[in-house]
Design a protein around this motif. Sequence first.
Motif, PDB file in Angstrom:
ATOM      1  N   GLU A  64      29.247  49.283  27.954  1.00 38.72           N
ATOM      2  CA  GLU A  64      27.972  49.037  27.464  1.00 38.72           C
ATOM      3  C   GLU A  64      27.424  47.707  28.263  1.00 38.72           C
ATOM      4  N   THR A  65      28.425  46.799  28.675  1.00 36.67           N
ATOM      5  CA  THR A  65      27.797  45.623  29.181  1.00 36.67           C
ATOM      6  C   THR A  65      27.818  45.831  30.690  1.00 36.67           C
ATOM      7  N   GLU A  66      28.134  46.836  31.358  1.00 33.61           N
ATOM      8  CA  GLU A  66      28.376  46.835  32.795  1.00 33.61           C
ATOM      9  C   GLU A  66      26.907  46.895  33.324  1.00 33.61           C
ATOM     10  N   VAL A  67      25.960  47.441  32.571  1.00 35.73           N
ATOM     11  CA  VAL A  67      24.730  47.497  33.080  1.00 35.73           C
ATOM     12  C   VAL A  67      23.941  46.043  33.443  1.00 35.73           C
ATOM     13  N   LEU A  68      24.607  45.043  32.815  1.00 38.51           N
ATOM     14  CA  LEU A  68      23.829  43.591  33.118  1.00 38.51           C
ATOM     15  C   LEU A  68      24.857  42.783  33.685  1.00 38.51           C
ATOM     16  N   GLN A  69      26.136  43.399  34.451  1.00 38.28           N
ATOM     17  CA  GLN A  69      27.150  42.656  34.958  1.00 38.28           C
ATOM     18  C   GLN A  69      26.698  41.878  36.214  1.00 38.28           C
ATOM     19  N   ASP A  70      25.494  41.917  36.756  1.00 39.70           N
ATOM     20  CA  ASP A  70      25.148  41.079  37.787  1.00 39.70           C
ATOM     21  C   ASP A  70      24.845  39.575  37.259  1.00 39.70           C
ATOM     22  N   LEU A  71      23.832  40.062  35.960  1.00 38.92           N
ATOM     23  CA  LEU A  71      23.461  38.535  35.207  1.00 38.92           C
ATOM     24  C   LEU A  71      24.700  38.066  34.723  1.00 38.92           C
ATOM     25  N   ILE A  72      25.851  38.850  34.425  1.00 38.87           N
ATOM     26  CA  ILE A  72      27.040  37.901  33.715  1.00 38.87           C
ATOM     27  C   ILE A  72      27.541  37.336  34.642  1.00 38.87           C
ATOM     28  N   HIS A  73      27.656  37.794  36.030  1.00 34.96           N
ATOM     29  CA  HIS A  73      28.283  37.021  37.087  1.00 34.96           C
ATOM     30  C   HIS A  73      27.480  35.881  37.420  1.00 34.96           C
ATOM     31  N   ALA A  74      26.107  36.075  37.343  1.00 34.00           N
ATOM     32  CA  ALA A  74      25.145  34.856  38.061  1.00 34.00           C
ATOM     33  C   ALA A  74      25.230  33.969  37.069  1.00 34.00           C
ATOM     34  N   MET A  75      25.387  34.108  35.664  1.00 38.44           N
ATOM     35  CA  MET A  75      25.533  33.095  34.934  1.00 38.44           C
ATOM     36  C   MET A  75      26.838  32.345  34.504  1.00 38.44           C
ATOM     37  N   LYS A  76      27.866  32.926  35.623  1.00 45.38           N
ATOM     38  CA  LYS A  76      29.328  32.676  35.320  1.00 45.38           C
ATOM     39  C   LYS A  76      29.745  32.373  34.147  1.00 45.38           C
ATOM     40  N   LEU A  77      29.603  33.633  33.436  1.00 47.06           N
ATOM     41  CA  LEU A  77      30.136  33.708  32.192  1.00 47.06           C
ATOM     42  C   LEU A  77      31.521  34.638  32.117  1.00 47.06           C
ATOM     43  N   MET A  78      31.768  35.152  33.283  1.00 48.31           N
ATOM     44  CA  MET A  78      33.479  35.852  33.451  1.00 48.31           C
ATOM     45  C   MET A  78      34.296  34.825  33.424  1.00 48.31           C
ATOM     46  N   PRO A  79      35.403  34.911  32.844  1.00 46.47           N
ATOM     47  CA  PRO A  79      36.526  33.933  32.997  1.00 46.47           C
ATOM     48  C   PRO A  79      37.219  34.022  34.234  1.00 46.47           C
ATOM     49  N   CYS A  80      37.481  32.678  34.942  1.00 44.41           N
ATOM     50  CA  CYS A  80      38.072  32.855  36.242  1.00 44.41           C
ATOM     51  C   CYS A  80      39.780  33.173  35.923  1.00 44.41           C
ATOM     52  N   VAL A  81      40.207  33.871  37.116  1.00 44.78           N
ATOM     53  CA  VAL A  81      41.557  34.235  37.060  1.00 44.78           C
ATOM     54  C   VAL A  81      42.607  32.964  37.607  1.00 44.78           C
ATOM     55  N   ASN A  82      43.374  32.452  36.770  1.00 42.89           N
ATOM     56  CA  ASN A  82      44.205  31.167  37.188  1.00 42.89           C
ATOM     57  C   ASN A  82      43.259  30.127  37.575  1.00 42.89           C
ATOM     58  N   ASN A  83      41.821  29.919  37.082  1.00 42.39           N
ATOM     59  CA  ASN A  83      41.053  28.742  37.372  1.00 42.39           C
ATOM     60  C   ASN A  83      40.653  29.090  38.686  1.00 42.39           C
TER      61      ASN A  83
END
Length: 213
Positions: free
Chosen positions: A141-160
């Motif tokens: 469901e959320t993949e349609v706005l994945q670009d916006l999620i990444h642009a807003m830096k909402l995805m957790p970083c892997v090992n910081n």
Amino acid sequence: ALHTIGFFEHINLIYGTISEFCTSSSCPDMVGPGPRQYTWVDEKGKKSRVNAPQYVDYVMTFVQKTVNDETLFPTKHGNEFPPNFDVVIKKIHRLIFQVLAHIYHSHFREVVLLGLHAHLNSLFAHVIEFNLCYQTIEEKETEVLQDLIHAMKLMPCVNNNCSEDEEEEDLDNLGAGGPGQLDNAEDGRTPSPEPGDNNPETEIGRASCRERV
């Protein structure tokens, strides 16, 4: 339950500000970025293709009826939440996210003209952060706005390990293609968030989520 009611009320208000632009003629189908076609499924499991305003009306009516149901959203002392509460919550979150997706895809120009894009972005960030903590919305469901999620830096970083170059590239590429074309609001597309769009509540929620984890 509290967050769900809050999300519902805010998304309902946001949609209400642009509802006059969302008509059966301007939005004959309920679509999100991609485009993603949304089909309404009634209580009997029957699927029907309806226009966007009718779909949103179905969503809001269903959610309002659900949150007002004392057996599902108990408010009286001694009443407990039902065993299937997580199923109910996930359905509500999926439906209201679809309304958000439609607003971004079809009505962001009007949102910008009304000066409400910062509020919309803040609300979207809050919904996504909540979902990262509790997995209330499936990734499909959320993949349609994945670009916006990444642009807003909402995805957790892997090992910081977050590359600033990659983040800047995500922002630069936003709107260049893909499901979340979110640049150039003047063209009716959703912009990448401005520095002032950060919401303190989102930051608090993010920190609280890390503490719980």
